[in-house]
Scaffold this motif. Structure first.
Motif, short mmCIF file in Angstrom:
data_model
loop_
_atom_site.label_atom_id
_atom_site.label_comp_id
_atom_site.label_asym_id
_atom_site.label_seq_id
_atom_site.Cartn_x
_atom_site.Cartn_y
_atom_site.Cartn_z
N LEU A 6 0.83 -1.20 0.00
CA LEU A 6 0.00 0.00 0.00
C LEU A 6 0.87 1.26 0.00
N GLU A 7 1.91 1.26 0.83
CA GLU A 7 2.82 2.41 0.89
C GLU A 7 3.59 2.57 -0.42
N LEU A 8 3.98 1.45 -1.01
CA LEU A 8 4.72 1.49 -2.27
C LEU A 8 3.83 1.99 -3.41
N LYS A 9 2.57 1.59 -3.41
CA LYS A 9 1.64 2.08 -4.44
C LYS A 9 1.50 3.60 -4.36
N GLU A 10 1.47 4.11 -3.15
CA GLU A 10 1.38 5.56 -2.96
C GLU A 10 2.69 6.24 -3.36
N MET A 11 3.81 5.63 -2.97
CA MET A 11 5.13 6.20 -3.28
C MET A 11 5.38 6.27 -4.78
N TYR A 12 4.94 5.22 -5.49
CA TYR A 12 5.19 5.15 -6.94
C TYR A 12 3.90 5.32 -7.75
N LYS A 13 3.01 6.18 -7.28
CA LYS A 13 1.70 6.33 -7.93
C LYS A 13 1.81 6.93 -9.34
N SER A 19 4.77 -3.10 -10.89
CA SER A 19 5.60 -4.31 -10.79
C SER A 19 6.98 -4.09 -11.39
N GLU A 20 7.03 -3.46 -12.55
CA GLU A 20 8.32 -3.20 -13.19
C GLU A 20 9.15 -2.21 -12.37
N LYS A 21 8.50 -1.19 -11.80
CA LYS A 21 9.21 -0.21 -10.98
C LYS A 21 9.80 -0.89 -9.74
N LEU A 22 9.03 -1.75 -9.10
CA LEU A 22 9.53 -2.46 -7.92
C LEU A 22 10.70 -3.35 -8.29
N ALA A 23 10.59 -4.06 -9.41
CA ALA A 23 11.68 -4.94 -9.86
C ALA A 23 12.94 -4.11 -10.11
N GLN A 24 12.76 -2.94 -10.69
CA GLN A 24 13.89 -2.05 -10.96
C GLN A 24 14.55 -1.60 -9.65
N GLU A 25 13.75 -1.22 -8.67
CA GLU A 25 14.27 -0.77 -7.37
C GLU A 25 14.97 -1.91 -6.63
N VAL A 26 14.45 -3.13 -6.77
CA VAL A 26 15.11 -4.30 -6.18
C VAL A 26 16.46 -4.53 -6.84
N ARG A 27 16.51 -4.44 -8.16
CA ARG A 27 17.79 -4.62 -8.89
C ARG A 27 18.82 -3.57 -8.47
N ASN A 30 17.70 -0.64 -3.86
CA ASN A 30 16.95 0.33 -3.06
C ASN A 30 15.84 -0.32 -2.24
N LEU A 31 15.35 -1.45 -2.70
CA LEU A 31 14.35 -2.23 -1.99
C LEU A 31 14.85 -3.67 -1.87
N ILE A 32 14.64 -4.26 -0.72
CA ILE A 32 14.98 -5.67 -0.52
C ILE A 32 13.70 -6.37 -0.09
N LYS A 33 13.36 -7.44 -0.79
CA LYS A 33 12.12 -8.15 -0.49
C LYS A 33 12.24 -8.89 0.84
N VAL A 34 11.26 -8.66 1.70
CA VAL A 34 11.21 -9.31 3.01
C VAL A 34 10.27 -10.51 2.95
N ALA A 35 9.10 -10.30 2.40
CA ALA A 35 8.08 -11.33 2.22
C ALA A 35 7.14 -10.80 1.13
N ARG A 36 6.16 -11.59 0.78
CA ARG A 36 5.23 -11.16 -0.27
C ARG A 36 4.58 -9.83 0.12
N GLY A 37 4.76 -8.82 -0.75
CA GLY A 37 4.14 -7.52 -0.52
C GLY A 37 4.81 -6.69 0.56
N LEU A 38 6.03 -7.05 0.97
CA LEU A 38 6.72 -6.36 2.05
C LEU A 38 8.19 -6.17 1.68
N TYR A 39 8.67 -4.94 1.79
CA TYR A 39 10.03 -4.62 1.40
C TYR A 39 10.71 -3.80 2.50
N GLU A 40 12.02 -3.86 2.52
CA GLU A 40 12.84 -3.08 3.45
C GLU A 40 13.80 -2.22 2.62
#
Length: 197
Positions: A6-13, A19-27, A30-40
């Motif tokens: 929910l916070e990420l949807k607002e941040m990257y609205k 999905s592509e933006k999150l994958a880019q940030e993980v690469r 900037n974001l590390i996946k903690v669990a489904r739908g949860l990042y650090e």
């Protein structure tokens, strides 16, 4: 910082493909996946801060806390937590390590737990007495005070002086909440030894 979907949807609205933006940030790291739908956002975050967010409500307990308080000799390489009403053990693995969640009875769940706030994170953790009660609850049932004594001092390898230095009154208050023979035997052992001592 922990971020939910929910916070990420607002941040990257402003991005059409989240999905592509999150994958880019993980690469980018900037974001590390903690669990489904949860990042650090910080890979150096202590893993204990993430436990409740992965599967909650929960609090750190069992072997993790017993080891933290040097009650058991083994090092623990898993963040073990207590939860309730999940009806099965849950296991998760991420960049911070392994996370394990086990049920404890609802009546026992809220007692003997403290809320800690460190470095902008909050997490719940059992007292050593509560962690011991939780651990004994999930172990195979015993029938006698001798059996529970063997479980404590031989199986778990808790030093007797460390055990008797715990808050025995706290254990006696917690034990009936589990409705467990192991905890009943533990309470009987404490009452017998403290009457003799």
């Amino acid at each position: 910082m922990i971020l939910t979907m929910l916070e990420l949807k607002e941040m990257y609205k402003d991005y059409t493909n989240l999905s592509e933006k999150l994958a880019q940030e993980v690469r980018k790291g900037n974001l590390i996946k903690v669990a489904r739908g949860l990042y650090e956002t910080d890979r150096h975050t202590d893993g204990k801060y993430l436990a409740d967010s992965i599967c909650g409500p929960s609090y750190l307990s069992f072997e993790y806390v017993l080891s933290m308080y040097d009650l058991i000799p083994e090092g623990v390489f898993c963040f073990t937590s207590a939860t309730t009403l999940k009806n099965r053990q849950r296991l998760y693995k991420n960049a911070w390590g392994n996370y394990s969640y086990r049920d404890v009875p609802l009546d026992a769940y809220p007692w003997g737990v403290t809320l800690n706030i460190e470095g902008g994170y909050s997490y719940q953790i059992a007292t050593p007495e509560k962690a011991l009660c939780d651990k004994l609850y999930i172990m195979p049932p015993v029938r006698s005070m001798k059996d529970i004594s063997d479980m404590l001092f031989e199986n778990l390898r808790i030093y007797e002086e460390d055990f008797w230095a715990l808050s025995l009154n706290d254990i006696l208050e917690l034990a009936p909440l589990y409705r467990s023979n192991n905890l009943n035997c533990l309470a009987s052992l404490i009452r017998r030894k403290t009457k003799q001592g």
